[in-house]
Design a protein around this motif. Structure first.
Motif, mmCIF file in Angstrom:
data_model
loop_
_atom_site.group_PDB
_atom_site.id
_atom_site.type_symbol
_atom_site.label_atom_id
_atom_site.label_comp_id
_atom_site.label_asym_id
_atom_site.label_seq_id
_atom_site.Cartn_x
_atom_site.Cartn_y
_atom_site.Cartn_z
ATOM 1 N N ASN A 37 1.003 -0.951 -0.022
ATOM 2 C CA ASN A 37 -0.047 0.102 -0.230
ATOM 3 C C ASN A 37 0.604 1.125 -0.219
ATOM 4 O O ASN A 37 0.279 2.155 0.620
ATOM 5 N N GLY A 38 1.894 1.633 -0.882
ATOM 6 C CA GLY A 38 3.159 2.375 -0.996
ATOM 7 C C GLY A 38 2.507 3.686 -2.093
ATOM 8 O O GLY A 38 2.145 3.284 -2.384
ATOM 9 N N SER A 39 3.949 4.450 -2.161
ATOM 10 C CA SER A 39 3.467 5.142 -2.982
ATOM 11 C C SER A 39 3.499 5.163 -4.436
ATOM 12 O O SER A 39 3.079 6.164 -5.062
ATOM 13 N N TYR A 40 3.788 4.367 -4.728
ATOM 14 C CA TYR A 40 3.527 3.841 -6.006
ATOM 15 C C TYR A 40 2.921 2.523 -6.725
ATOM 16 O O TYR A 40 2.858 2.330 -7.954
ATOM 17 N N GLN A 41 1.439 2.755 -5.970
ATOM 18 C CA GLN A 41 0.568 1.581 -6.062
ATOM 19 C C GLN A 41 -0.849 2.679 -7.411
ATOM 20 O O GLN A 41 -0.379 3.686 -6.827
ATOM 21 N N GLU A 42 -0.830 2.058 -8.586
ATOM 22 C CA GLU A 42 -1.818 2.545 -9.134
ATOM 23 C C GLU A 42 -3.033 1.654 -9.181
ATOM 24 O O GLU A 42 -3.002 0.754 -8.586
#
Length: 151
Positions: free
Chosen positions: A144-149
């Protein structure tokens, strides 16, 4: 590590790219760095990138590139991916630097490619540059990080 029968079931979008022990990842886009970046106190300040024109890219000697591969990947919960460079690139002094794909990650994979050689190297969009090796993971949550699209 999962074999091709399991990989075909879990990753139908990668049909035609499944190998006996992994999934081939073809080159999509190539970028050069245009500004500085930083990581201080877990605050990500990513460098600005400039997309190069393809479909044939010339990787200059002693130069790093950010690259994407296609298609987007969805790693099911309970599985993780490790990304390894294709041996043809290693034999040509080209290295693919990768990370770990966490359970639940969805999005575009981005790697760093570096030409360690003394000469330029040409590569075409769609060439296989890495292979994803998939492992079962027990007791994990989901990425669930900042790179999840968004799907």
């Amino acid at each position: 590590m999962l074999g091709e029968k399991e990989l075909i079931k879990l990753f139908p979008d990668f049909e035609g790219l499944i190998q006996p022990s992994g999934i081939d990842l073809p080159l999509e886009d190539v970028f050069v760095q245009k500004s500085a970046g930083s990581l201080i106190d877990n605050e990500k300040n990513l460098p600005e990138l400039e997309k190069l024109e393809g479909p044939i890219y010339t990787l200059k000697a002693k130069t790093a590139y950010s690259v994407t591969v296609a298609p987007k990947v969805k790693i099911p919960k309970g599985y993780s991916m490790l990304y390894r460079p294709r041996s043809t690139l290693n034999r040509s002094f080209i290295s693919v630097h990768t990370a770990v794909g966490d359970p639940g990650f969805y999005g575009t994979l981005q790697f760093m490619v570096y030409n360690y050689g003394e000469f330029d190297y040409q590569i075409k969009k769609g060439e296989r540059i890495a292979q994803a090796v998939v492992f079962k993971v027990s007791g994990s949550g989901e990425y669930n990080g900042s790179y999840q699209e968004s799907e």
